[in-house]
Write an enzyme that holds these catalytic residues in place. Structure first.
Site, PDB file in Angstrom:
ATOM      1  N   GLU A 170       0.780  -1.233   0.000  1.00 20.73           N
ATOM      2  CA  GLU A 170       0.000   0.000   0.000  1.00 20.73           C
ATOM      3  C   GLU A 170       0.817   1.292   0.000  1.00 20.73           C
ATOM      4  O   GLU A 170       0.676   2.136   0.893  1.00 20.73           O
ATOM      5  CB  GLU A 170      -0.974   0.005   1.181  1.00 20.73           C
ATOM      6  N   GLU A 189      -6.227  -8.028  -0.389  1.00 19.87           N
ATOM      7  CA  GLU A 189      -6.911  -7.712   0.867  1.00 19.87           C
ATOM      8  C   GLU A 189      -8.388  -7.478   0.600  1.00 19.87           C
ATOM      9  O   GLU A 189      -8.746  -6.710  -0.297  1.00 19.87           O
ATOM     10  CB  GLU A 189      -6.298  -6.481   1.548  1.00 19.87           C
TER      11      GLU A 189
END
Length: 589
Positions: A423, A526
């Protein structure tokens, strides 16, 4: 004639193998039709028997084939609605056949993973009890404070955001009046201002207080004394023992020698604290070097054990994604304040994975300097400096971490892949910098293994497809994260049906577009079975989970649930499965 033409075509595709009493098994290259010009090899009786056998098989085959075609055609005309135990009625735009070409959800070769988040990279919201008992637990690294003078009623401010004097003349709080805490020890702190400089008592105290230090040392360290009966009321003591006071609204000084009282005086301030971060850095530095060792050891030994790998394998999970921090490469002597032991825990994970037939994705979740300013990247104070091209070479340090992991685990049969970075934030990591890093990371991994997948993560806030063609088509994966959360404008106050439809429409469309966007395989790395729906029923959760499994199973690489353990039960794969809020489809995950 049409049927006869299909029969001849089918004969031409058959491998030319048949059975009868004279020939237990005979195969002719070129298919059965190749036999036609050489039937003189057989007597009339044998030829007749062979033809009858083949004809009967073809008739039966065409009946079955015709029935299958009719069923598929019928399904393609349906509005795309199907039923299973977890999802009483699900509809997919374009009909049921829209899901069939990539029905990878039930493909055993695809990744069906669960992330072991919160194990080797701490996130407070996943297990808040780890922070219970830290002295001055609200003043952890990255805490944001404001200070109001009791005598004047105005706020301390770093003039021009830093690089100038400290004043006490602001009537409202904004960025210049907000200070980020760097914790030295319980009671001793350094204060970072808006422009990233630090508050400094010149000469250690006795004169002006400025906001102009590029890095903190003794003059930038202050003791904060709290009123025992009102913890928001504080005195601030400089390095030489003198106290800060607001005698002059245009200049904060550190020149009060006597201990001030708690009455209305120039040396007493009201402190308001906001503590947004609770990551690995905050936990380790909050407890201090000695106490932290015991806290981390107990957590690592209990949060994930071999029995958890056994449980996951029994539920059809074939991989785990394990977030790690850059400090693992320095274990057993990681940089302060980090605590040794994460490398041994990861070694244990590989042993358990091999014992139970599970693969591992190592995920560099926390990079030096922080790639997004969040607690899960172990940011000290919310500032992301990983991509900054001056000073410390954080990107080079990250490559060293990847090199360490690839060299240590590259030949381990449990290694499935290495995720180069988790991320990165689009607002703080330029695309060209990230592309270059991913290219270097790919080359680093390939020095040690040709079989492990090299995984890139999307930039959070960037275009999903911008990295699809960065690396060659050589076991390269693009990780995208999908949550029906965080975006209040989009997801707040929506119904269960709206969220489920969003998965079947928007998410499915995006997955299909990503699947063909470039060289990289697509990994929904995710997702979770939680949303922003209030008072959702167990049935609602089951349908929502089934929708996500159905759609994310279309990704060409697979998916990973976030996370295995979590104090918020719907975020927890283990709790959701055990309590009946997330079911495997009848054919498996």
């Amino acid at each position: 004639m049409v049927v006869a033409r299909h029969l001849v075509h089918a004969l031409s595709l058959l491998p030319g193998c048949f059975t009868n009493d004279a020939h237990p098994r005979a195969c002719v290259p070129g298919g059965v039709v190749a036999l036609q010009s050489e039937w003189s090899l057989l007597d009339a009786t044998e030829a007749g028997v062979a033809v009858m056998v083949v004809a009967r098989l073809l008739v039966r085959g065409y009946l079955v084939l015709g029935l299958m075609i009719l069923i598929v055609h019928h399904q393609s005309l349906l509005p795309g609605c199907f039923t299973n135990d977890a999802h009483p009625r699900a509809c997919v735009p374009g009909g049921v056949v829209a899901l069939q070409p990539e029905r990878s959800l039930f493909d055993a070769s695809k990744v069906r993973a669960v992330s072991l988040g919160g194990w080797l990279v701490i996130e407070k919201w996943m297990k808040t009890s780890l922070f219970d008992g830290i002295p001055d637990g609200d003043l952890l690294d990255g805490a944001q404070i404001s200070l109001q003078s009791i005598s004047r009623g105005t706020y301390l401010s770093a003039e021009r955001g830093g690089g100038d004097r400290m004043v006490v003349n602001r009537t409202a709080i904004s960025t210049w009046e907000t200070f980020k805490v760097w914790r030295v020890s319980a009671g001793v702190y350094q204060l970072r201002v808006f422009n990233k400089m630090f508050v400094s008592a010149m000469n250690g105290g006795g004169g002006a207080v400025l906001a102009s230090a590029a890095s903190p040392a003794q003059w930038e360290s202050f003791k904060i004394h709290r009123n025992p009966s009102q913890s928001s009321m504080v005195h601030i003591q400089a390095y030489n023992g003198m106290y800060l006071q607001a005698r002059d609204r245009n200049l904060l000084t550190a020149d009060l020698k006597d201990v001030p009282g708690w009455n209305k005086n120039d040396a007493t301030f009201i402190m308001v604290v906001n503590t947004p971060l609770g990551g690995e850095y905050q936990l380790a530095n909050g407890w201090g070097a000695e106490a932290a060792v015991n806290v981390f050891q107990k957590h690592r030994e209990s949060f994930v054990q071999e029995s958890d790998f056994r449980f996951l394998a029994s539920k059809g999970i074939n991989a785990v994604r394990i977030p790690v921090g850059y400090w693992i490469a320095s274990d057993p002597n990681p940089p302060a304040p980090y605590v040794s032991g994460s490398l041994q825990a990861l070694d244990n994970g590989f042993q358990w994975a091999n014992n139970h037939g599970i693969k591992i994705i190592i995920d560099l979740h926390a990079a030096p300097g922080s790639q997004n300013g969040q607690e899960h990247s172990s940011s000290r104070d919310g500032i992301a400096e990983w991509a900054v091209q001056v000073g410390i070479d954080y990107i080079g340090e990250s490559i060293k971490t990847i090199d360490f992991l690839a060299s240590r685990y590259g030949n381990n049969q449990a290694l499935l892949g290495i995720e180069l970075l988790n991320e990165p934030g689009a607002a703080v990591v330029p695309l060209d910098v990230l592309k270059d890093y991913y290219a270097r990371g790919y080359s680093t991994v390939r020095k040690y293994t040709s079989s492990a997948y090299v995984i890139m993560c999307q930039r959070i806030g960037g275009d999903f497809t911008e990295l699809a063609n960065v690396l060659p088509a050589d076991k390269v994966v693009l990780d995208v994260h999908f949550y029906n959360l965080f975006n209040h404008e989009l997801f707040d106050k929506k119904t269960p049906e709206w969220n489920i439809d969003f998965v079947y429409n928007d998410r499915l469309s995006l997955v299909k577009r990503l699947n063909t966007a470039g060289n990289a395989l697509i990994f929904v790395g995710e997702w979770t079975n939680e949303w922003m729906v209030e008072n959702a029923s167990q049935s609602d959760y089951l349908r929502f989970g089934a929708a996500q499994l159905q759609v994310f199973g279309q990704a060409t690489f697979g998916w990973a649930y976030w996370s295995y353990q979590h104090q918020l039960y719907r975020w927890s794969f283990k709790q959701s499965v055990q309590q009946g809020y997330l079911n495997a489809p009848t054919s498996g995950w």
